[in-house]
Write an enzyme that holds these catalytic residues in place. Structure first.
Site, PDB file in Angstrom:
ATOM      1  N   ASN A 117      38.901  24.866  30.932  1.00 41.55           N
ATOM      2  CA  ASN A 117      40.256  24.469  30.508  1.00 41.55           C
ATOM      3  C   ASN A 117      40.899  23.413  31.403  1.00 41.55           C
ATOM      4  OD1 ASN A 117      40.448  26.532  32.471  1.00 41.55           O
ATOM      5  ND2 ASN A 117      42.530  26.981  31.846  1.00 41.55           N
TER       6      ASN A 117
ATOM      7  N   GLY B  22      37.145  32.464  35.054  1.00 34.32           N
ATOM      8  CA  GLY B  22      36.732  32.469  33.649  1.00 34.32           C
ATOM      9  C   GLY B  22      37.250  33.708  32.963  1.00 34.32           C
TER      10      GLY B  22
ATOM     11  N   GLU C  49      38.887  35.213  39.253  1.00 36.32           N
ATOM     12  CA  GLU C  49      40.155  34.784  38.626  1.00 36.32           C
ATOM     13  C   GLU C  49      39.933  34.815  37.129  1.00 36.32           C
ATOM     14  OE1 GLU C  49      42.774  34.377  40.388  1.00 36.32           O
ATOM     15  OE2 GLU C  49      41.770  34.426  42.324  1.00 36.32           O
TER      16      GLU C  49
ATOM     17  N   CYS D 149      45.364  29.437  31.692  1.00 37.20           N
ATOM     18  CA  CYS D 149      45.406  30.888  31.914  1.00 37.20           C
ATOM     19  C   CYS D 149      46.830  31.356  32.174  1.00 37.20           C
ATOM     20  CB  CYS D 149      44.493  31.257  33.075  1.00 37.20           C
ATOM     21  SG  CYS D 149      44.875  30.318  34.561  1.00 37.20           S
TER      22      CYS D 149
ATOM     23  N   GLU E  81      43.287  33.098  45.427  1.00 36.88           N
ATOM     24  CA  GLU E  81      42.908  31.767  45.891  1.00 36.88           C
ATOM     25  C   GLU E  81      44.152  31.110  46.484  1.00 36.88           C
ATOM     26  OE1 GLU E  81      41.244  29.953  42.303  1.00 36.88           O
ATOM     27  OE2 GLU E  81      39.267  30.616  42.936  1.00 36.88           O
TER      28      GLU E  81
HETATM   29  P1  NAD Z   1      33.782  31.976  30.576  1.00 37.76           P
HETATM   30  O1  NAD Z   1      33.906  33.276  31.268  1.00 37.76           O
HETATM   31  O2  NAD Z   1      33.097  31.947  29.273  1.00 37.76           O
HETATM   32  O3  NAD Z   1      33.022  30.909  31.479  1.00 37.76           O
HETATM   33  C1  NAD Z   1      33.476  30.544  32.762  1.00 37.76           C
HETATM   34  C2  NAD Z   1      32.307  30.007  33.556  1.00 37.76           C
HETATM   35  O4  NAD Z   1      31.392  31.075  33.767  1.00 37.76           O
HETATM   36  C3  NAD Z   1      31.502  28.907  32.860  1.00 37.76           C
HETATM   37  O5  NAD Z   1      31.035  27.987  33.815  1.00 37.76           O
HETATM   38  C4  NAD Z   1      30.346  29.681  32.256  1.00 37.76           C
HETATM   39  O6  NAD Z   1      29.198  28.898  32.048  1.00 37.76           O
HETATM   40  C5  NAD Z   1      30.095  30.720  33.330  1.00 37.76           C
HETATM   41  N1  NAD Z   1      29.428  31.940  32.861  1.00 37.76           N
HETATM   42  C6  NAD Z   1      29.448  32.487  31.624  1.00 37.76           C
HETATM   43  N2  NAD Z   1      28.682  33.596  31.602  1.00 37.76           N
HETATM   44  C7  NAD Z   1      28.191  33.759  32.853  1.00 37.76           C
HETATM   45  C8  NAD Z   1      27.333  34.726  33.459  1.00 37.76           C
HETATM   46  N3  NAD Z   1      26.824  35.748  32.767  1.00 37.76           N
HETATM   47  N4  NAD Z   1      27.029  34.590  34.756  1.00 37.76           N
HETATM   48  C9  NAD Z   1      27.542  33.573  35.482  1.00 37.76           C
HETATM   49  N5  NAD Z   1      28.330  32.607  34.962  1.00 37.76           N
HETATM   50  C10 NAD Z   1      28.660  32.711  33.664  1.00 37.76           C
HETATM   51  O7  NAD Z   1      35.263  31.416  30.471  1.00 37.76           O
HETATM   52  P2  NAD Z   1      35.724  30.067  29.747  1.00 37.76           P
HETATM   53  O8  NAD Z   1      35.709  30.329  28.273  1.00 37.76           O
HETATM   54  O9  NAD Z   1      35.011  28.906  30.318  1.00 37.76           O
HETATM   55  O10 NAD Z   1      37.249  29.959  30.249  1.00 37.76           O
HETATM   56  C11 NAD Z   1      38.310  30.591  29.637  1.00 37.76           C
HETATM   57  C12 NAD Z   1      38.723  31.841  30.386  1.00 37.76           C
HETATM   58  O11 NAD Z   1      38.986  31.533  31.745  1.00 37.76           O
HETATM   59  C13 NAD Z   1      39.988  32.461  29.857  1.00 37.76           C
HETATM   60  O12 NAD Z   1      39.826  33.856  29.795  1.00 37.76           O
HETATM   61  C14 NAD Z   1      41.027  32.098  30.898  1.00 37.76           C
HETATM   62  O13 NAD Z   1      42.117  32.973  30.972  1.00 37.76           O
HETATM   63  C15 NAD Z   1      40.210  32.145  32.136  1.00 37.76           C
HETATM   64  N6  NAD Z   1      40.837  31.376  33.197  1.00 37.76           N
HETATM   65  C16 NAD Z   1      41.385  32.040  34.253  1.00 37.76           C
HETATM   66  C17 NAD Z   1      42.014  31.339  35.269  1.00 37.76           C
HETATM   67  C18 NAD Z   1      42.608  32.049  36.453  1.00 37.76           C
HETATM   68  O14 NAD Z   1      42.880  31.381  37.439  1.00 37.76           O
HETATM   69  N7  NAD Z   1      42.808  33.338  36.409  1.00 37.76           N
HETATM   70  C19 NAD Z   1      42.089  29.939  35.198  1.00 37.76           C
HETATM   71  C20 NAD Z   1      41.539  29.299  34.094  1.00 37.76           C
HETATM   72  C21 NAD Z   1      40.908  30.017  33.105  1.00 37.76           C
END
Ligand code: NAD
Length: 480
Positions: A150, A226, A248, A282, A461
């Site tokens: 994002n 994520g 996070e 997020c 963080e």
């Molecule tokens: P995601 O969990 O699908 O992916 C995040 C990252 O993790 C990507 O690089 C992905 O390739 C990797 N990943 C996926 N599966 C994995 C696994 N099994 N092992 C290791 N790595 C893996 O999330 P997304 O769709 O990219 O992002 C959206 C989400 O992120 C939303 O839920 C949002 O709320 C969250 N987010 C949180 C914050 C925060 O600071 N709390 C900030 C931004 C986004």
């Protein structure tokens, strides 16, 4: 078709198995580049490079490390336009947003930790008559940084900058959905004077290379941003290996509006908090609770303003919103709008795709959507949608709104809109969130702790929190 490469040991490197995956441009829905589908073979090369670099990098003085991070910041600044266009093309966000938020903030992240490390100190505890404890904080070794789509370079740099500043070697994986600016960063790293192998950037899917990074025994800590389900999976794998973890995760943030708020500022502030980056932050407020005495007035003003938001191709300088990040994500968000209708929701505006002329006719454009008439505990109001969709819910008392605001499994952020100082303090104290903004949203001071409670994450963080995470403390006691 451009083929992206991994960045390993200071060199752009093709994936060992020669496999690639498609990278889409959200504005057009077309594939415009391919990225390595990295495997364990690529990771082993990166680990080898990082192992060799660690004794060198960790012995650099804090001034030397700091100078290199500042050079990285300046390197991005020099290529600002290239990074802005690349981020917007890869993610679908308006170029104006990438130019004002994403890329300048990535520059700040490197500057902040490059200078911050020079002020980072460890603790000493004096015991009268006994002796003195002092704590050393040394880098951990090789750490893994995994970031989402994002805010691609913004969140990627938010992790790697403190990890590098603290003296670690890093294996970083950007999202496979938005890999491009992390790829470009390799050029800047080369020019910065950073020794080869200190930062290695691997591309590919979460399930394959992401999983390999989490499982690798030589990677001692994982910093992940994520989704909550991915975070839970990572914790299951890395927990029994006793890796340090910072997670996070997702959010379902409440926006709480009291009838004594500054009305105009609240309306414009909450439109931004709802739909910035197509609602894909997020921290966006997706559940808007409005005190009943101003509910109708707020609804009318809010919906009128939302209707004026311009959904346009991201390169159009008058766009308020661009395209959603991917076709599957667009479908997911649309499915929640359908669910909301099944749950009794009324669509006040939006609810459908926005069709664009050629060459954007297959892009992923969704109108900003406002819903009402939904119970606070229905799925639409409990699950993270992560798109341009918000719900409006009236409330009468502080007690009632706190119950509704705190009813989800998440606890990332909250905003409170009121001119009553006592109430602002009371509600901020009771709301279950790691970050609270009063009469504002997304005002970020990089020194503050950043993160959530409940299923929004573990750890914080930002500032010293990040530098503490990326160092291993050792307490040493000397007897008098
Ligand atoms: P995601 O969990 O699908 O992916 C995040 C990252 O993790 C990507 O690089 C992905 O390739 C990797 N990943 C996926 N599966 C994995 C696994 N099994 N092992 C290791 N790595 C893996 O999330 P997304 O769709 O990219 O992002 C959206 C989400 O992120 C939303 O839920 C949002 O709320 C969250 N987010 C949180 C914050 C925060 O600071 N709390 C900030 C931004 C986004």
């Amino acid at each position: 078709m451009e083929l992206l490469k991994n960045f390993i040991n200071g060199v752009y490197t093709a994936p060992v198995l020669g496999e690639y995956i498609d990278n889409y441009e959200p504005a057009t829905g077309k594939v415009y580049s391919q990225i390595p589908n990295s495997t364990l073979d690529d990771l082993e090369l990166a680990v080898l490079a990082a192992e060799k670099a660690f004794p060198v990098w960790s012995k650099y003085s804090i001034e030397q490390r700091g100078d290199i991070l500042v050079k990285i910041a300046e390197g991005i600044e020099k290529r600002m336009e290239e990074f802005v266009k690349a981020e917007s093309r890869d993610n679908g966000k308006p170029e104006t947003l990438a130019a004002h938020v994403d890329i300048p903030r990535s520059v700040s992240n490197f500057k902040f930790f490059g200078t911050g490390i020079q002020h980072f100190a460890s603790e000493s505890h004096y015991m009268a008559g006994e002796g003195i404890n002092f704590t050393t904080r040394k880098p951990i070794g090789i750490v893994g940084c995994i970031s989402p789509w994002n805010l691609p370079l913004y969140l990627f740099s938010w992790k790697i900058a403190p990890a590098l500043a603290a003296g670690n070697c890093v294996i970083a994986k950007p999202s496979e959905i938005t890999p491009y600016t992390a790829y470009l960063l390799g050029e800047v790293i080369k020019e910065s004077g950073m020794p080869a192998g200190v930062l290695n950037i691997l591309h590919g899917t979460g399930a394959s290379i992401g999983g390999e990074i989490v499982e690798h025994p030589k990677i001692k800590a994982i910093s992940f941003t994520g989704g909550t389900a991915t975070g839970a999976h990572i914790a299951k794998v890395a927990g029994p290996m006793f890796k340090k973890m910072s997670l996070e995760l997702g959010g379902k943030n409440p926006t709480i509006i009291f009838d004594d708020c500054d009305f105009e500022k609240t309306v414009s502030g909450t439109v931004r908090a709802s739909f910035a980056n197509q609602g894909q932050i997020c921290l966006c407020g997706s559940r808007i609770f409005v005190q009943r005495s101003v509910y109708d007035k707020y609804k009318e003003a809010f919906v009128e303003k939302v209707k004026k938001l311009r959904v346009l191709p991201p390169s159009d300088s008058s766009a308020n919103m661009g395209a959603l990040v991917s076709k599957p994500h667009l479908e997911k968000v649309k499915s929640y709008i359908e669910l909301a209708k099944e749950e009794g929701g009324i669509v006040l505006t939006g609810g459908e795709e926005v069709k664009m002329p050629s060459p954007y006719e297959n892009g992923y454009y969704l109108a900003p959507t406002v819903l009402e008439n939904l119970p606070y505990n229905c799925r639409t109001n409990q699950e993270e949608i992560f798109g341009p969709v918000v719900t409006l819910t009236p409330f009468d008392t502080e007690e009632e709104v706190l119950k509704m605001a705190n009813s989800t499994k998440y606890g990332l952020s909250a905003t409170i809109w009121t001119s009553n100082l006592e109430r602002a303090h009371r509600v901020a104290d009771e709301v279950e969130a790691g970050i609270v903004w009063i009469n504002s949203w997304l005002v970020r001071d990089l020194r503050t702790p950043f993160g959530g409670v409940k299923q929004s994450g573990v750890g914080r963080e930002g500032g010293w929190e990040a530098l503490r995470f990326f160092t291993e403390p050792k307490n040493i006691f000397i007897k008098y």
